[in-house]
Enzyme design. Structure first.
Site, PDB file in Angstrom:
ATOM      1  N   CYS A  84       0.939  -1.304   0.073  1.00 25.24           N
ATOM      2  CA  CYS A  84      -0.175  -0.063  -0.117  1.00 25.24           C
ATOM      3  C   CYS A  84       0.924   1.307   0.093  1.00 25.24           C
ATOM      4  O   CYS A  84       0.289   2.321  -0.194  1.00 25.24           O
ATOM      5  CB  CYS A  84      -0.934   0.140   1.346  1.00 25.24           C
ATOM      6  SG  CYS A  84      -2.325  -1.220   1.271  1.00 25.24           S
ATOM      7  N   TYR A 160       1.730   9.771 -11.461  1.00 22.47           N
ATOM      8  CA  TYR A 160       0.983   8.955 -10.730  1.00 22.47           C
ATOM      9  C   TYR A 160       0.436   7.844 -11.513  1.00 22.47           C
ATOM     10  O   TYR A 160       0.360   6.679 -11.183  1.00 22.47           O
ATOM     11  CB  TYR A 160      -0.130   9.756  -9.738  1.00 22.47           C
ATOM     12  CG  TYR A 160      -0.936   8.876  -8.923  1.00 22.47           C
ATOM     13  CD1 TYR A 160      -0.236   8.291  -7.729  1.00 22.47           C
ATOM     14  CD2 TYR A 160      -2.107   8.770  -9.048  1.00 22.47           C
ATOM     15  CE1 TYR A 160      -1.066   7.511  -6.984  1.00 22.47           C
ATOM     16  CE2 TYR A 160      -2.999   7.797  -8.181  1.00 22.47           C
ATOM     17  CZ  TYR A 160      -2.509   7.377  -6.959  1.00 22.47           C
ATOM     18  OH  TYR A 160      -3.349   6.647  -6.222  1.00 22.47           O
TER      19      TYR A 160
END
Length: 254
Positions: A84, A160
């Site tokens: 994560c 991103y």
């Protein structure tokens, strides 16, 4: 795979999706280690979730090796690995002042994509040395975190989106490579979730984002991501795929 008593490692465990996932897996009976660079939040997360805190920089393979070794010594070999750890970097490829500063692009790729690879490869190597468990002879599972930006990347999300697109693309080749060893690889691509990243946005931007989610018309709760991880762990037929967890949200160009 029955999660009770199994060891799990979660990167980015100090906050957001990683922290919530740690709580879900601990409550399900797993022995969880949370890895992060933010030592202050890491200790808070450990107290809140009952997980074991371990400082780790996912961009440094030596740091990853040490962290996984520490987790193994504490809880035994990890059968579950959840990646994560990640950051967001915004900016146009060519802005008003010219091309994007490549430093931000490189950092985003280093943490989100290369960091995921470091942890995945080392965790899988450890899993290969374990004994198979259950009727299917499974040794472990790796769950990586992408984003819907991997598929619907907006203007200003080039770094991103590229990093998360790479994470999504890892799923199938890794699953194919690890299949003979009884190791599954899955990827979850969350939409807009209530995390520290989103909480810092202006209220009008926040409301605009919520309005784009079809149903339920709200941001996702971090625990809902954790429950998705748990569902993936529990279902052995889930392998080599990316699951969108987004309330049917599709991002517009900007």
């Amino acid at each position: 795979m029955d999660i009770k008593g199994l060891a799990a490692v979660i990167t980015g465990g100090a906050s957001g999706l990683g922290r919530a996932t740690a709580g879900v897996l601990v409550r399900a009976g797993a022995r969880v280690s949370i890895l992060d660079t933010d030592t202050g939040r890491l200790q808070d997360a450990a107290q809140e979730t009952g997980a074991t805190p371990i400082t780790c920089d996912v961009t440094d393979p030596d740091s990853v090796h040490t962290a996984l070794k520490t987790a193994k010594a504490t809880h035994g070999p990890a059968r579950i690995c959840v990646n994560c750890a990640g950051i967001v970097h915004g900016g146009r490829i060519v802005g008003r002042n010219g091309p994007m500063d490549p430093a931000g692009f490189h950092k985003t790729i280093a943490i989100n994509l290369v960091g995921t690879f470091h942890v995945m490869s080392q965790a899988a190597s450890d899993m290969m040395g374990t004994d198979p468990i259950g009727l299917d002879g499974e040794r472990g599972i790796i769950v990586n975190t992408a984003s819907i930006a991997a598929f619907d990347g907006q203007i200003g999300q080039a770094a991103y989106a590229a990093s998360k697109g790479g994470v999504a693309a890892l799923s199938l080749p890794a699953a194919r490579e690890f299949a003979p060893h009884g190791i599954r690889v899955m990827c979850i691509a969350p939409g807009l979730f209530e995390t520290p990243m989103i909480a810092g946005l202006p209220r009008d931007v926040h409301s605009s984002l919520v309005s784009r989610t079809l149903f339920p018309r709200r941001l996702g709760q971090a625990e809902e991501f954790g429950h998705m991880v748990l569902a993936v762990v529990n279902n052995p037929m889930l392998n080599g795929e990316t699951i969108r967890l987004d309330g049917a949200l599709r991002l517009e160009p900007k």
